[in-house]
Enzyme design. Structure first.
Site, PDB file in Angstrom:
ATOM      1  N   GLU A   1       5.032 -37.315  85.188  1.00  0.00           N
ATOM      2  CA  GLU A   1       4.954 -36.002  84.348  1.00  0.00           C
ATOM      3  C   GLU A   1       6.273 -35.846  83.159  1.00  0.00           C
ATOM      4  O   GLU A   1       6.044 -35.182  82.479  1.00  0.00           O
ATOM      5  CB  GLU A   1       5.565 -34.700  85.119  1.00  0.00           C
ATOM      6  CG  GLU A   1       3.870 -34.473  86.337  1.00  0.00           C
ATOM      7  CD  GLU A   1       2.924 -34.133  85.523  1.00  0.00           C
ATOM      8  OE1 GLU A   1       2.596 -34.375  84.390  1.00  0.00           O
ATOM      9  OE2 GLU A   1       1.810 -33.775  86.770  1.00  0.00           O
TER      10      GLU A   1
ATOM     11  N   HIS B   1       8.800 -28.431  87.768  1.00  0.00           N
ATOM     12  CA  HIS B   1       7.747 -28.398  88.107  1.00  0.00           C
ATOM     13  C   HIS B   1       7.633 -28.448  89.364  1.00  0.00           C
ATOM     14  O   HIS B   1       8.053 -29.331  89.995  1.00  0.00           O
ATOM     15  CB  HIS B   1       6.599 -29.341  87.310  1.00  0.00           C
ATOM     16  CG  HIS B   1       5.923 -29.407  88.036  1.00  0.00           C
ATOM     17  ND1 HIS B   1       4.990 -28.288  87.330  1.00  0.00           N
ATOM     18  CD2 HIS B   1       4.807 -30.375  88.831  1.00  0.00           C
ATOM     19  CE1 HIS B   1       3.757 -28.885  88.725  1.00  0.00           C
ATOM     20  NE2 HIS B   1       3.838 -30.020  89.240  1.00  0.00           N
TER      21      HIS B   1
ATOM     22  N   HIS C   1       5.507 -26.722  92.904  1.00  0.00           N
ATOM     23  CA  HIS C   1       3.817 -26.854  93.625  1.00  0.00           C
ATOM     24  C   HIS C   1       3.994 -24.922  94.280  1.00  0.00           C
ATOM     25  O   HIS C   1       3.475 -25.014  95.534  1.00  0.00           O
ATOM     26  CB  HIS C   1       3.163 -27.115  94.218  1.00  0.00           C
ATOM     27  CG  HIS C   1       3.159 -28.595  93.830  1.00  0.00           C
ATOM     28  ND1 HIS C   1       1.872 -29.675  94.393  1.00  0.00           N
ATOM     29  CD2 HIS C   1       2.682 -29.257  92.470  1.00  0.00           C
ATOM     30  CE1 HIS C   1       2.341 -30.893  92.936  1.00  0.00           C
ATOM     31  NE2 HIS C   1       2.600 -30.044  92.123  1.00  0.00           N
TER      32      HIS C   1
ATOM     33  N   GLU D   1      12.126  -6.516  89.645  1.00  0.00           N
ATOM     34  CA  GLU D   1      12.584  -7.552  88.918  1.00  0.00           C
ATOM     35  C   GLU D   1      12.154  -8.062  88.097  1.00  0.00           C
ATOM     36  O   GLU D   1      12.333  -9.090  87.114  1.00  0.00           O
ATOM     37  CB  GLU D   1      13.611  -8.585  89.938  1.00  0.00           C
ATOM     38  CG  GLU D   1      14.748  -8.226  90.603  1.00  0.00           C
ATOM     39  CD  GLU D   1      14.662  -9.854  91.347  1.00  0.00           C
ATOM     40  OE1 GLU D   1      14.409 -10.068  92.138  1.00  0.00           O
ATOM     41  OE2 GLU D   1      16.265 -10.567  90.856  1.00  0.00           O
TER      42      GLU D   1
ATOM     43  N   HIS E   1      -2.798 -26.187  90.762  1.00  0.00           N
ATOM     44  CA  HIS E   1      -1.454 -26.825  90.620  1.00  0.00           C
ATOM     45  C   HIS E   1      -0.483 -26.447  90.913  1.00  0.00           C
ATOM     46  O   HIS E   1       0.270 -26.525  91.705  1.00  0.00           O
ATOM     47  CB  HIS E   1      -1.980 -28.169  89.715  1.00  0.00           C
ATOM     48  CG  HIS E   1      -1.011 -29.453  89.188  1.00  0.00           C
ATOM     49  ND1 HIS E   1      -1.001 -30.289  88.121  1.00  0.00           N
ATOM     50  CD2 HIS E   1       0.819 -29.090  89.918  1.00  0.00           C
ATOM     51  CE1 HIS E   1       0.007 -30.809  88.802  1.00  0.00           C
ATOM     52  NE2 HIS E   1       0.808 -30.652  89.427  1.00  0.00           N
TER      53      HIS E   1
HETATM   54  O1  2HA Z   1       5.518 -35.534  90.669  1.00  0.00           O
HETATM   55  O2  2HA Z   1       3.709 -32.862  90.654  1.00  0.00           O
HETATM   56  O3  2HA Z   1       2.015 -32.995  88.787  1.00  0.00           O
HETATM   57  C1  2HA Z   1       3.795 -34.712  91.083  1.00  0.00           C
HETATM   58  C2  2HA Z   1       3.841 -34.004  90.545  1.00  0.00           C
HETATM   59  C3  2HA Z   1       2.239 -34.161  89.299  1.00  0.00           C
HETATM   60 ZN    ZN Z   2       2.756 -30.857  90.123  1.00  0.00          ZN
END
Ligand code: 2HA
Ligand code: ZN
Length: 272
Positions: A117, A140, A142, A170, A211
């Site tokens: 990414e 980033h 999930h 908050e 995602h």
């Molecule tokens: O690196 O989360 O978006 C793995 C991920 C891709």
């Molecule tokens: Zn991801």
């Protein structure tokens, strides 16, 4: 004589935060990636800046970041494993002068690469730095409840922002600029990087539907805290829905009082 990079504050913090995120169930398998912008001076305490281990070509233009140093999680690497073996799971890179590659100065010891990414991260750094010169982190993951919410809630930015603000006191204080969304796009592409970074000029949080989430901030703690806060609201939403749905909310009038008290400016047009 350089100091031991494994004891540096930045490697230590990256190890701790990735472990914490794994424990929170936000980063299964190789899910998630983090880039931390470093000063040349702090890197020079630990590494010989002339000693390039290898150069990795990248297929997008990172010229705006030429000469910048980043600590970056590895492609295909698991957050679960960073703490027990940082040198194999993360790396320290410098963007080459022509912006067409990254120079590995430390890490990725099994020959691995920086996160897939990287386009989204680099483009997001460029976007954030253009509006906030103090920004250092793109993160980033999930985050589970927020990810779930992308299946059940409107992805309209105003509607989603308002819902999150209404759920936890908050939220408005922590992200008064709101939260952005992009369409579903194939991860790892320049296209998703462009979509994400366009939103990053306005908000530090960008939702990738079905995602996960992108967050930005001036340090790891702040960025983690930002994601933690939005994820908490999404978790509360999950329970509220399971308990039969929202029968109350923080009113717009109260949100305005909150903004006044904490000296934040809610995104224009988001409150009625
Ligand atoms: O690196 O989360 O978006 C793995 C991920 C891709
Ligand atoms: Zn991801």
């Amino acid at each position: 004589m350089n100091k031991d990079i494994l004891k540096s504050p930045f490697v230590t913090e990256m190890s701790e935060i990735t472990q914490l995120m794994y424990q929170r169930n936000w980063d299964e398998r190789n899910g998630g990636n983090i880039t931390l912008l470093l000063n040349e001076n702090e890197v020079a305490e630990y590494l010989d800046l002339e000693n390039i281990v290898r150069t990795i070509p990248i297929d997008f233009d990172a010229k705006e970041l030429a000469g910048s140093y980043f600590l970056v999680t590895g492609s295909g690497k698991y957050f679960k494993n960073v703490q027990k073996d940082p040198a194999r799971n993360i790396g320290l890179i410098r963007v080459s002068d022509d912006g067409k590659g990254v120079e590995v100065l430390w890490g990725y010891e099994d020959g691995s690469l920086p996160t897939s990414e990287l386009p989204s991260h680099f483009q997001s750094h460029i976007a954030r730095l253009s509006v906030d010169p103090e920004n250092r982190v793109i993160m980033h993951c999930h985050a589970t409840h927020l990810l779930a919410m992308t299946f059940t809630h409107s992805l309209d930015e105003r509607e989603l922002t308002r819902k999150l603000w209404q759920l936890c006191t908050e939220c408005l204080v922590v992200f008064p600029e709101g939260i952005s969304t992009i369409p579903w796009i194939v991860p790892g592409t320049n296209e998703i990087g462009e979509a994400t970074s366009n939103k990053m000029k306005e908000t530090r949080l960008v939702v990738w539907p079905y995602h996960g989430i992108y967050g930005a901030g001036k340090d790891m703690d702040e960025t983690f805290g930002l994601i933690e806060t939005v994820e908490k609201a999404a978790e509360v939403y999950t329970y509220v829905q399971a308990q039969g749905g929202m029968k109350a909310k923080i009113s717009d009038e109260d949100l305005k009082k909150l903004a006044d008290r904490f000296g934040v400016k809610p995104r224009a047009g988001y409150l009625d």
